[in-house]
Design an enzyme around this catalytic site. Structure first.
Site, mmCIF file in Angstrom:
data_model
loop_
_atom_site.group_PDB
_atom_site.id
_atom_site.type_symbol
_atom_site.label_atom_id
_atom_site.label_comp_id
_atom_site.label_asym_id
_atom_site.label_seq_id
_atom_site.Cartn_x
_atom_site.Cartn_y
_atom_site.Cartn_z
ATOM 1 N N LYS A 225 31.058 10.066 8.553
ATOM 2 C CA LYS A 225 30.620 10.704 8.909
ATOM 3 C C LYS A 225 30.852 11.750 9.856
ATOM 4 O O LYS A 225 31.423 12.916 9.577
ATOM 5 C CB LYS A 225 29.247 10.701 9.223
ATOM 6 C CG LYS A 225 27.449 12.015 9.623
ATOM 7 C CD LYS A 225 26.807 11.542 10.052
ATOM 8 C CE LYS A 225 26.201 12.997 10.702
ATOM 9 N NZ LYS A 225 24.338 12.631 11.294
ATOM 10 N N GLU B 149 36.388 1.741 13.480
ATOM 11 C CA GLU B 149 36.067 0.439 12.478
ATOM 12 C C GLU B 149 37.090 0.639 10.653
ATOM 13 O O GLU B 149 38.131 0.332 10.152
ATOM 14 C CB GLU B 149 35.024 -0.678 12.248
ATOM 15 C CG GLU B 149 34.511 -1.410 12.920
ATOM 16 C CD GLU B 149 33.745 -0.750 14.379
ATOM 17 O OE1 GLU B 149 34.066 0.835 14.148
ATOM 18 O OE2 GLU B 149 33.193 -1.348 14.724
ATOM 19 N N GLY C 283 23.454 8.754 9.482
ATOM 20 C CA GLY C 283 24.081 7.914 8.577
ATOM 21 C C GLY C 283 23.260 7.157 7.926
ATOM 22 O O GLY C 283 23.625 6.498 6.849
ATOM 23 N N ARG C 284 22.159 7.041 8.611
ATOM 24 C CA ARG C 284 20.957 5.258 8.154
ATOM 25 C C ARG C 284 20.413 6.256 6.713
ATOM 26 O O ARG C 284 19.668 5.196 6.481
ATOM 27 C CB ARG C 284 20.626 4.452 9.150
ATOM 28 C CG ARG C 284 19.835 5.292 10.110
ATOM 29 C CD ARG C 284 18.647 4.763 11.433
ATOM 30 N NE ARG C 284 19.192 5.871 12.731
ATOM 31 C CZ ARG C 284 19.417 6.293 13.467
ATOM 32 N NH1 ARG C 284 20.031 6.192 13.574
ATOM 33 N NH2 ARG C 284 18.153 6.436 14.092
ATOM 34 N N GLU D 287 17.775 0.880 13.907
ATOM 35 C CA GLU D 287 19.115 1.859 14.918
ATOM 36 C C GLU D 287 17.853 3.374 14.839
ATOM 37 O O GLU D 287 18.177 3.968 15.692
ATOM 38 C CB GLU D 287 20.163 2.114 13.389
ATOM 39 C CG GLU D 287 21.392 2.442 14.835
ATOM 40 C CD GLU D 287 22.084 2.799 13.830
ATOM 41 O OE1 GLU D 287 22.076 3.991 12.986
ATOM 42 O OE2 GLU D 287 23.517 2.686 14.369
ATOM 43 N N HIS E 144 13.491 -22.192 0.731
ATOM 44 C CA HIS E 144 13.617 -23.648 0.840
ATOM 45 C C HIS E 144 14.439 -23.856 2.028
ATOM 46 O O HIS E 144 15.022 -24.238 2.091
ATOM 47 C CB HIS E 144 13.980 -23.330 -0.434
ATOM 48 C CG HIS E 144 14.004 -24.003 -1.907
ATOM 49 N ND1 HIS E 144 12.779 -25.456 -1.750
ATOM 50 C CD2 HIS E 144 13.258 -23.711 -2.404
ATOM 51 C CE1 HIS E 144 12.537 -24.931 -3.636
ATOM 52 N NE2 HIS E 144 12.144 -24.159 -3.289
ATOM 53 N N LYS F 40 31.007 0.241 22.229
ATOM 54 C CA LYS F 40 32.052 0.777 21.658
ATOM 55 C C LYS F 40 33.203 1.508 22.559
ATOM 56 O O LYS F 40 34.340 1.081 22.721
ATOM 57 C CB LYS F 40 31.692 2.237 20.757
ATOM 58 C CG LYS F 40 30.739 2.163 19.851
ATOM 59 C CD LYS F 40 30.686 4.004 18.753
ATOM 60 C CE LYS F 40 29.570 3.527 17.580
ATOM 61 N NZ LYS F 40 29.387 4.948 17.243
HETATM 62 O O1 F6P Z 1 27.729 3.140 15.191
HETATM 63 C C1 F6P Z 1 26.452 3.823 14.762
HETATM 64 C C2 F6P Z 1 26.522 4.893 13.658
HETATM 65 O O2 F6P Z 1 26.683 6.160 14.202
HETATM 66 C C3 F6P Z 1 25.724 4.556 12.712
HETATM 67 O O3 F6P Z 1 24.661 5.626 12.731
HETATM 68 C C4 F6P Z 1 26.565 5.493 11.770
HETATM 69 O O4 F6P Z 1 25.314 5.208 10.297
HETATM 70 C C5 F6P Z 1 27.888 4.962 11.990
HETATM 71 O O5 F6P Z 1 28.215 4.308 12.642
HETATM 72 C C6 F6P Z 1 29.201 5.005 10.961
HETATM 73 O O6 F6P Z 1 29.523 6.185 11.304
HETATM 74 P P1 F6P Z 1 30.309 7.186 10.396
HETATM 75 O O7 F6P Z 1 29.496 7.133 8.732
HETATM 76 O O8 F6P Z 1 30.592 8.134 11.874
HETATM 77 O O9 F6P Z 1 31.591 6.411 10.259
#
Ligand code: F6P
Length: 555
Positions: free
Chosen positions: A217, A223, A279-280, A365, A396, A519
């Protein structure tokens, strides 16, 4: 807007100070240790009365520690908390995510083309449908082989690189809908900044046949950008270093066109969405492109229609037959009046293996908050720990604790009447799977009394060990079969359940400031690991660990 106060400048009455909250506390005391056996003996009709149907989902909530009075009191709490008012504000596009000053409009992502949903006076529905069309055109080209890579070969594998909502949604939905996917194409999902994730995803791939979808987003998530940069390096190394290859092998899903082009991806190859999609809550936006390539645009549309069906239900069904409202209120009942700390979601479908992991972000979240909307610390429990894996595997492993442990863990059991046709000769295992599904909720609810154990001739010293207390509450969600529409219905059900709980608890379910500190610290610590730089403000424990890490790495 709130039913809790007439004057907008006056601070709303805190949820736990409301007479409706107090009444629920008193009611809980009156119920004491009432058992599900007693509740069913007193009123066998609850088996059918405590059920609600929405779309293809039948939701049975008869095995809960509730009576008609409990439900009335919970609905009264929802009313005074003005859940319906906040719900309307969300659907109307008001900026209910106050700390980020944003509208919350994932519901607009599945609105029909002729709907009107305005944000700041602009109807966003045509924008949504324009992106869906662009996605469909691209998905069709990849699926048919018309879209080729730099060397002219068709794409064989799609690798989605993203994290959090930009990974969990598409990765989960791809697993769920695998039987509907183009099996000749491969799909992989890379999220972890641990290089092992990318390494394992690409080690057996031919770059000439690989398409990377960079899903972010913000397009700033470390990452994702790190993995995307490494993937580009890998691709160019494999294709002779010609930068022009990027255009045929990289597309971006983002709200941030500037960062996308800064990364080197042509914005023609970008599929956009908007800041009012959390995002979620995003896999039914452009973030679902990998899924759309996998299942095709028509199936994707069926999934959106499933979401929309539950949106409409949530918006229009009366409180006593409103499934997300009921599920949200049941969570409040256990979290706030029984001190339950966690909530298990236990799907009896292997295809739903990643469903609970997806719900963890959606729920935790959203509602893992400890200040209210005014910024005051809350004095009441908020979101639960959400966990679970598919049955029968869990039976199990950890079900022992569910049956005989000391904790109250409400659980949702999700199952399907029909096995998927694709299972062929293995489909006849389905009755055994579902026999376990029904057996578990019965055992959890009604247990086995000491007398029942004795009647089986068990030695007296073993009776306590073989007794099951029962009284573990469960919701059963039963659908005919696992279709794209049913997946949309299930996800929307949980989205709105989470919404209801946030409204009751007076928290902002749509921000996520709690992810920021880690972060920032990681950014500060990284140079210390490689270059031994001093990290100002690092605590003594972490300083010692960093020193040990450097020593172990011979630095
Ligand atoms: O760090 C949390 C977060 O902002 C989530 O809410 C989001 O889904 C995820 O990181 C990834 O964010 P982006 O889509 O901006 O890379």
């Amino acid at each position: 807007m709130s039913g809790t106060t007439a004057d907008p400048n006056e601070r709303p009455v805190r949820p736990d100070r409301l007479p409706q909250w107090e009444a629920l506390g008193e009611h809980r005391e009156q119920l004491g240790g009432v058992s599900l056996r007693e509740l069913f003996d007193a009123d066998p009709s609850r088996a059918t009365r405590y059920g609600v149907d929405v779309g293809d989902l039948h939701i049975d909530y008869s095995k809960h520690l509730i009576t008609d009075e409990t439900l009335e009191l919970l609905r009264a709490l929802a009313e005074v908390r003005d859940v319906a008012g906040l719900r309307e504000a969300m659907f109307r596009g008001e900026k209910i995510n106050a700390t980020e000053d944003r509208a919350v409009l994932h519901t607009a992502l599945r609105a029909p083309a002729d709907a009107v949903v305005e944000v700041d006076g602009h109807n966003v529905v045509p924008d949504v449908h324009a992106v869906l069309e662009k996605m469909a055109g691209f998905a069709d080209r990849v699926r048919s082989g018309a879209w080729t890579g730099h060397t002219g070969k068709r794409i064989r594998t799609v690798v989605n690189i993203g994290i959090g909502g930009s990974d969990l949604g598409p990765a989960m939905a791809y697993e769920v809908l695998k039987p509907y996917t183009a099996r000749e194409l491969g799909f992989r999902f890379v999220s972890n900044v641990d290089g092992a994730d990318l390494h394992e995803a690409v080690r057996d791939l031919d770059p000439a046949e690989t398409l990377f979808i960079i899903a972010s987003k913000t397009f700033t998530t470390i990452e994702t950008i790190t993995n995307a940069t490494a993937a580009r390096r890998w691709l160019l190394a494999g294709l002779g270093g010609d930068d022009a290859a990027v255009a045929k092998h990289f597309v971006a899903l983002s709200t941030n066109a500037e960062k996308v082009s800064g990364f080197g991806i042509d914005t023609d190859n970008m599929f956009g969405f908007w800041d009012w999609v959390g995002g979620r809550y995003s896999f039914d936006s452009a973030i679902g492109l990998s899924l759309m390539i996998a299942i095709g645009p028509a199936r994707f549309r069926e999934m959106l229609d499933g979401f929309q069906l539950v949106d409409e239900h949530f918006r229009t069904a009366p409180p006593e037959a409103n499934a997300p409202l009921l599920m949200g209120l049941l969570g409040v009942w256990y979290g706030n009046f029984h001190d339950a700390q966690s909530h298990a979601v236990l799907p009896y479908s292997h295809y739903l293996s990643r469903f609970t992991a997806y719900l963890q972000q959606l729920d935790m979240e959203s509602n893992g908050k400890s200040v209210d909307r005014q910024g005051e610390p809350v004095d009441w429990q908020t979101g639960p720990v959400v966990w679970g894996t598919p049955g029968t595997n869990g039976q199990h492993a950890y079900y022992q604790l569910l049956h005989q442990g000391t904790k109250l863990i409400p659980a949702d059991f999700i199952g399907f009447a029909e096995p998927l046709a694709e299972l062929g000769e293995f489909a006849d295992q389905h009755d055994l799977l579902m026999a376990n599904f029904f057996a578990q909720t019965q055992a959890l609810a009604f247990g086995k009394t000491p007398d029942e154990v004795r009647a089986e001739g068990v030695a007296e010293e073993l009776v306590p060990h073989k007794t099951f207390r029962g009284n573990h509450p469960t919701t059963t969600v039963l659908a005919t079969s696992l279709t794209p529409s049913v997946l949309g219905q299930l996800v929307a059900l949980y989205e709105h359940k989470v919404f209801v709980q946030g409204a009751i608890w007076d928290i902002d379910s749509f921000d996520q400031w709690g992810v920021e500190l880690g972060k920032v610290l990681a950014k500060r610590i990284e140079p210390a690991l490689s270059e031994g730089a001093d990290v100002p403000g690092l605590d003594p424990s972490t300083t010692a660990l960093v020193a040990r890490y450097r020593e172990l790495r011979g630095r």
